[in-house]
Design an enzyme around this catalytic site. Structure first.
Site, PDB file in Angstrom:
ATOM      1  N   ASP A  26      -5.073  -1.167 -10.790  1.00 39.58           N
ATOM      2  CA  ASP A  26      -3.883  -0.969  -9.604  1.00 39.58           C
ATOM      3  C   ASP A  26      -3.298   0.464  -9.842  1.00 39.58           C
ATOM      4  O   ASP A  26      -2.487   0.121 -11.383  1.00 39.58           O
ATOM      5  CB  ASP A  26      -3.439  -1.814  -8.789  1.00 39.58           C
ATOM      6  CG  ASP A  26      -2.865  -1.259  -7.591  1.00 39.58           C
ATOM      7  OD1 ASP A  26      -3.771  -0.533  -6.354  1.00 39.58           O
ATOM      8  OD2 ASP A  26      -1.534  -2.110  -7.172  1.00 39.58           O
ATOM      9  N   SER A  27      -2.057   1.134  -8.647  1.00 39.70           N
ATOM     10  CA  SER A  27      -1.314   2.201  -9.247  1.00 39.70           C
ATOM     11  C   SER A  27       0.218   1.427  -9.157  1.00 39.70           C
ATOM     12  O   SER A  27       0.938   1.929  -9.838  1.00 39.70           O
ATOM     13  CB  SER A  27      -1.300   3.266  -7.772  1.00 39.70           C
ATOM     14  OG  SER A  27      -1.322   2.209  -6.753  1.00 39.70           O
ATOM     15  N   TYR A  66      -0.422   6.135  -5.764  1.00 39.99           N
ATOM     16  CA  TYR A  66      -0.994   6.944  -6.114  1.00 39.99           C
ATOM     17  C   TYR A  66      -1.495   7.588  -4.329  1.00 39.99           C
ATOM     18  O   TYR A  66      -2.238   9.015  -5.056  1.00 39.99           O
ATOM     19  CB  TYR A  66      -2.267   6.158  -6.441  1.00 39.99           C
ATOM     20  CG  TYR A  66      -2.168   6.075  -8.368  1.00 39.99           C
ATOM     21  CD1 TYR A  66      -1.219   6.643  -8.792  1.00 39.99           C
ATOM     22  CD2 TYR A  66      -3.250   6.460  -8.874  1.00 39.99           C
ATOM     23  CE1 TYR A  66      -0.947   5.947 -10.454  1.00 39.99           C
ATOM     24  CE2 TYR A  66      -3.787   5.240  -9.822  1.00 39.99           C
ATOM     25  CZ  TYR A  66      -2.186   5.759 -10.748  1.00 39.99           C
ATOM     26  OH  TYR A  66      -2.587   5.919 -12.452  1.00 39.99           O
ATOM     27  N   GLY A  67      -1.265   7.134  -3.854  1.00 42.90           N
ATOM     28  CA  GLY A  67      -1.178   7.199  -2.061  1.00 42.90           C
ATOM     29  C   GLY A  67      -0.709   8.588  -1.169  1.00 42.90           C
ATOM     30  O   GLY A  67      -2.167   9.158  -0.584  1.00 42.90           O
ATOM     31  N   CYS A 102      -7.010  -1.063  -6.011  1.00 44.62           N
ATOM     32  CA  CYS A 102      -6.611   0.792  -5.312  1.00 44.62           C
ATOM     33  C   CYS A 102      -7.369   1.127  -4.674  1.00 44.62           C
ATOM     34  O   CYS A 102      -8.814   1.568  -5.316  1.00 44.62           O
ATOM     35  CB  CYS A 102      -6.547   1.190  -6.980  1.00 44.62           C
ATOM     36  SG  CYS A 102      -4.310   2.751  -5.591  1.00 44.62           S
ATOM     37  N   GLU A 124       7.771  -2.718  -0.821  1.00 46.00           N
ATOM     38  CA  GLU A 124       7.724  -2.687  -2.093  1.00 46.00           C
ATOM     39  C   GLU A 124       9.729  -3.070  -2.571  1.00 46.00           C
ATOM     40  O   GLU A 124      10.400  -3.219  -2.702  1.00 46.00           O
ATOM     41  CB  GLU A 124       8.151  -1.449  -3.384  1.00 46.00           C
ATOM     42  CG  GLU A 124       6.542  -1.074  -3.150  1.00 46.00           C
ATOM     43  CD  GLU A 124       6.093  -1.012  -4.322  1.00 46.00           C
ATOM     44  OE1 GLU A 124       6.939  -1.689  -5.559  1.00 46.00           O
ATOM     45  OE2 GLU A 124       4.856  -0.917  -4.815  1.00 46.00           O
ATOM     46  N   CYS A 141      -4.913  -0.906   2.290  1.00 46.66           N
ATOM     47  CA  CYS A 141      -4.067  -0.622   1.678  1.00 46.66           C
ATOM     48  C   CYS A 141      -4.324  -2.284   0.615  1.00 46.66           C
ATOM     49  O   CYS A 141      -4.004  -3.169   1.406  1.00 46.66           O
ATOM     50  CB  CYS A 141      -2.622   0.542   1.941  1.00 46.66           C
ATOM     51  SG  CYS A 141      -1.508   0.425   0.519  1.00 46.66           S
ATOM     52  N   HIS A 169      -1.708  -2.902  -0.488  1.00 49.03           N
ATOM     53  CA  HIS A 169       0.202  -3.484  -0.141  1.00 49.03           C
ATOM     54  C   HIS A 169       0.181  -4.122   1.515  1.00 49.03           C
ATOM     55  O   HIS A 169       1.228  -5.136   1.703  1.00 49.03           O
ATOM     56  CB  HIS A 169       1.539  -2.964   0.034  1.00 49.03           C
ATOM     57  CG  HIS A 169       1.441  -2.036  -1.057  1.00 49.03           C
ATOM     58  ND1 HIS A 169       0.521  -1.904  -2.301  1.00 49.03           N
ATOM     59  CD2 HIS A 169       2.383  -2.019  -1.887  1.00 49.03           C
ATOM     60  CE1 HIS A 169       1.517  -1.338  -3.213  1.00 49.03           C
ATOM     61  NE2 HIS A 169       2.769  -1.618  -3.303  1.00 49.03           N
TER      62      HIS A 169
HETATM   63  N1  DGL Z   1      -2.318   0.528  -4.425  1.00 52.82           N
HETATM   64  C1  DGL Z   1      -3.042   1.805  -3.410  1.00 52.82           C
HETATM   65  C2  DGL Z   1      -3.994   1.834  -2.460  1.00 52.82           C
HETATM   66  O1  DGL Z   1      -4.375   0.874  -2.165  1.00 52.82           O
HETATM   67  C3  DGL Z   1      -1.607   1.499  -2.718  1.00 52.82           C
HETATM   68  C4  DGL Z   1      -0.540   2.298  -3.137  1.00 52.82           C
HETATM   69  C5  DGL Z   1       0.353   3.993  -3.738  1.00 52.82           C
HETATM   70  O2  DGL Z   1      -0.120   4.557  -3.119  1.00 52.82           O
HETATM   71  O3  DGL Z   1      -0.051   4.429  -4.794  1.00 52.82           O
HETATM   72  O4  DGL Z   1      -4.184   2.578  -2.105  1.00 52.82           O
END
Ligand code: DGL
Length: 268
Positions: free
Chosen positions: A13-14, A45-46, A76, A156, A188, A190
């Site tokens: 994941d990011s 990353y989003g 991710c 977060e 997502c 999160h």
């Molecule tokens: N892991 C990213 C997702 O599921 C969320 C966090 C990010 O923007 O990196 O899209």
């Protein structure tokens, strides 16, 4: 490269969010060793371009393949949406990802085929969920999408049940009400942590669906089909991040729902 049942599953994941997927895999496959990678130096990353996300995803893929993983799970949504070819192109092992699994799960529970999608701006812009829903569910699936960029930092921050988060959620999700949805995909990593709050905001008529348990079920099926499921013994998991391992450890236990062993700092 030789893989046997004791080889680990690579999950990436990011950042810390993919631990929601790791958690589902650990629950369904409690004997599997997992190597988790979170790119905490470069999250989020989003909100980055597809080219940048694809370059980062390729680096992580190489890192995990060097750990002799028997399977890769792209936890991710953003990487799955915009960087899948960069990952599958490098990988000799099966690659599972959250978007197809999440779309299939949503189609399994919807009665009206009116499905909402909330995700990062990059995932929404890619239209990856819409395409997966149309491919798997046919042309009569009605979709509505909404990017919710503020949810990641709120999670977060640990503001899972906070007035500010409720206010932001009402702002993002309010317009979806007009669409008569019966299912909302949490697209997502999160967002599953916000599920209780989001359920209150959208009301009882809409079911929330995330991808974590569906990906875990797919992983189990593929391991069984290939004779690669690990049975017996308590596995040792490994966690690798690119920055602030202590912060990852602190926040990560909330995502994982259990204590985490050591976290290694890596440079890609
Ligand atoms: N892991 C990213 C997702 O599921 C969320 C966090 C990010 O923007 O990196 O899209």
């Amino acid at each position: 490269m030789h893989h046997d049942p004791s080889s680990p599953i690579g999950i990436f994941d990011s950042g810390v969010g993919g631990l929601t997927v790791a958690r589902a895999v650990m629950e369904l496959l409690p004997n599997e060793p997992i190597v988790y990678f979170g790119d905490t130096a470069r999250v989020p990353y989003g909100v980055k371009s597809p080219d940048t996300v694809a370059r980062y995803a390729a680096q992580i893929t190489r890192f995990l393949l060097a750990k002799n993983v028997k399977m890769l799970i792209v936890a991710c949504n953003t990487m799955a949406a915009v960087a899948l070819p960069a990952i599958t192109g490098l990988s000799p092992v099966p690659v599972l990802e959250v978007i197809d699994a999440g779309a299939a799960s949503a189609l399994a529970i919807t009665r009206t085929k009116r499905i909402g999608i909330i995700a990062t701006p990059s995932t929404i812009a890619s239209r990856a969920y819409e395409q997966a829903l149309a491919r798997l569910g046919g042309p009569d699936v009605h979709t509505v999408s909404k990017a919710c960029p503020l949810f990641v930092p709120l999670v977060e921050e640990g503001w899972l049940d906070h007035p500010a988060t409720r206010l932001v959620a009402a702002e993002y999700l309010g317009p979806l009400r007009a669409h008569n949805l019966d299912t909302l995909i949490l697209g997502c990593t999160h967002y599953p942590l916000l599920a209780p709050l989001l359920a209150q905001v959208v009301g009882p008529g809409i079911r929330l669906q995330d991808s974590a348990s569906a990906v875990a079920r797919r992983a189990a099926a593929i391991l069984d089909a290939r004779g690669l499921r690990h049975c017996g013994g308590k596995p040792v998991h490994a966690f690798h991040v690119t920055d602030l391992p202590h912060r990852f450890l602190d926040i990560g236990q909330r995502f994982l729902g259990q204590a985490m062993a050591d976290v290694q700092l890596e440079t890609l």
